[in-house]
Scaffold this active site. Sequence first.
Site, PDB file in Angstrom:
ATOM      1  N   GLU A 146      11.569  16.209  14.583  1.00  0.00           N
ATOM      2  CA  GLU A 146      11.834  16.004  13.239  1.00  0.00           C
ATOM      3  C   GLU A 146      11.081  16.866  12.368  1.00  0.00           C
ATOM      4  O   GLU A 146       9.941  16.822  12.168  1.00  0.00           O
ATOM      5  CB  GLU A 146      11.243  14.379  13.045  1.00  0.00           C
ATOM      6  CG  GLU A 146      11.863  14.145  11.394  1.00  0.00           C
ATOM      7  CD  GLU A 146      11.313  12.830  11.043  1.00  0.00           C
ATOM      8  OE1 GLU A 146       9.993  12.351  11.442  1.00  0.00           O
ATOM      9  OE2 GLU A 146      11.727  12.174  10.272  1.00  0.00           O
ATOM     10  N   GLU A 167      10.305   1.079  10.282  1.00  0.00           N
ATOM     11  CA  GLU A 167      11.476   1.886   9.791  1.00  0.00           C
ATOM     12  C   GLU A 167      10.387   3.428  10.056  1.00  0.00           C
ATOM     13  O   GLU A 167       9.983   3.829   9.199  1.00  0.00           O
ATOM     14  CB  GLU A 167      11.944   1.952   8.408  1.00  0.00           C
ATOM     15  CG  GLU A 167      12.636   0.651   8.007  1.00  0.00           C
ATOM     16  CD  GLU A 167      14.201   0.651   8.448  1.00  0.00           C
ATOM     17  OE1 GLU A 167      14.588   1.607   8.980  1.00  0.00           O
ATOM     18  OE2 GLU A 167      14.826  -0.268   8.182  1.00  0.00           O
ATOM     19  N   LYS A 219       0.963  -1.377   0.082  1.00  0.00           N
ATOM     20  CA  LYS A 219       0.015   0.019   0.065  1.00  0.00           C
ATOM     21  C   LYS A 219       0.667   1.141  -0.056  1.00  0.00           C
ATOM     22  O   LYS A 219       1.561   1.601   0.911  1.00  0.00           O
ATOM     23  CB  LYS A 219      -0.855   0.014   1.371  1.00  0.00           C
ATOM     24  CG  LYS A 219      -2.296   1.210   1.065  1.00  0.00           C
ATOM     25  CD  LYS A 219      -2.681   1.641   2.461  1.00  0.00           C
ATOM     26  CE  LYS A 219      -1.986   2.714   3.042  1.00  0.00           C
ATOM     27  NZ  LYS A 219      -1.773   3.959   2.495  1.00  0.00           N
TER      28      LYS A 219
END
Length: 472
Positions: A373, A242, A169
């Site tokens: 981040e 990840e 996906k």
Amino acid sequence: MRVTMTINGEQVEGSTAFDVINPATGEVCGTAPTASAHQVRQAIDAARAAQPAWAALGHTRRCELLLQVADLIEAESGRLAALITTEQGKPLSGPGSLFEMEAAAGFTRVPATLPMEPEVVFADETRRDELHYAPLGVVAAIAPWNWPVMIAIWQIMPALRMGNTVVLKPSELTPLATLELVRLIDSVLPDGVLNAISGDGQVGAELTADPGIDKIMFTGSVETGRKVAGAAADSLARLTLELGGNDAAIVLGDVDASAVAENLFWGAMINMGQTCACAKRLYVHSDVHDAVVEALATLADAVPMGDGLDEANVLGPIQNKAQFDKVSGLVDDARAHGATIVRGGAAPEGPGYFYPVTIVTDISDGVGLVDVEQFGPVIPIVRFDDLDDAIARANSSSVGLGASVWTNDADIAREVAQRLEAGTVWVNSHGTVHPMVPFGGSKHSGFGVEFGVEGLKGVAQPRIISYAGLDA
Ligand code: NAD
């Protein structure tokens, strides 16, 4: 461009469809299907049905087919790169979409050429124990929007090589090139071996919660990673996560600023800073601080930014409006906290989600731009005098994907590298991944590794075969 999903070798529409936006213009550039819950199940069933025959082909035949896929990726790279640029924003030029397609071919070829022999882990006169790597079954691959094709390839190819079948996906923000690529790959592979469905997080949630999934390869944010881990709790599907990072780059006082500036700049700025393993906060020693800032600012002034379909540009827009708002908000907040905006810091007038390369100094930990981040074209530069303090600050994050140390002193490089809490520590570069070299996060950046032989083992079931009384 209207793309379709691939389920069991068929090209199918979804129950509904959604628009894809070109971030350079803000306009619709394509339409992709939303998979119904029934279609999610169909894709998993197709993968399940195709898996035994795919596994039975054996390593040699599977590798031959994957090498054909690599050739196909190369042959189609120009067209697919233009599609990536249109939906993702990264330019054709520089480390952009043509580079992404080149990497996709390379990251297909390498897992198809790595040896995977059983290992004899113990042997004496009474027994011999071999470690084999068997297929896991059906792998769900869920990809993000920053490197849509390359990251999908990272997930798919090792899984296929090891005899698994896959349901992929892509991100709902960047489904076009990936779905088109799967349509092409499907012409080489048996039906059902590689399936692709599209849609938003709801489709991802249905896929990851399905008991028919044996392994989930997920790349995306920490927040979604937690949800995926939760979904896998019931099925006990294996996980490779990840997730995000907030990579620190520590620049020591012995470097020549002009010599390191270019690699430092691209280590932070590749894909407009929208790369998991970008340098997202720089800790620069006082002795070279001003020279490094100056050299980075000079590079920022020179880099052409604009619509990536124009090959003169090497930086493009931020990929989506939410990310644009996050990045500009973090810069505004840094400014309000007294930081100096050396370059950039304000979006230009005009269409698209363009934001200039922004260099920020007089900033430290405790401000969002350093602590979070940012995932955008912004480099916060923290001045330091004490190396131990810089290492402690670098390690103070809950995430630990990559980190780097920049110095001419090999002994100090080794020592600092060993003290940094990250899945990868680069010395004098940042973010330079390679298909032979395992890559993965520490702490909340995830677990498991991709790439190399270790990556192949990550999509396989370790199986011990223990012989006694047989001269096997
Ligand atoms: P995201 O988490 O928003 O989305 C990633 C994917 O998950 C998308 O396909 C999305 O549709 C899907 N998804 C959303 N909700 C889901 C759910 N409940 N269950 C299953 N799937 C769901 O991430 P993003 O914004 O697309 O990507 C950016 C993030 O990815 C950044 O944090 C970046 O650092 C990280 N990233 C990490 C790596 C790495 O290798 N560690 C690589 C690239 C990007």
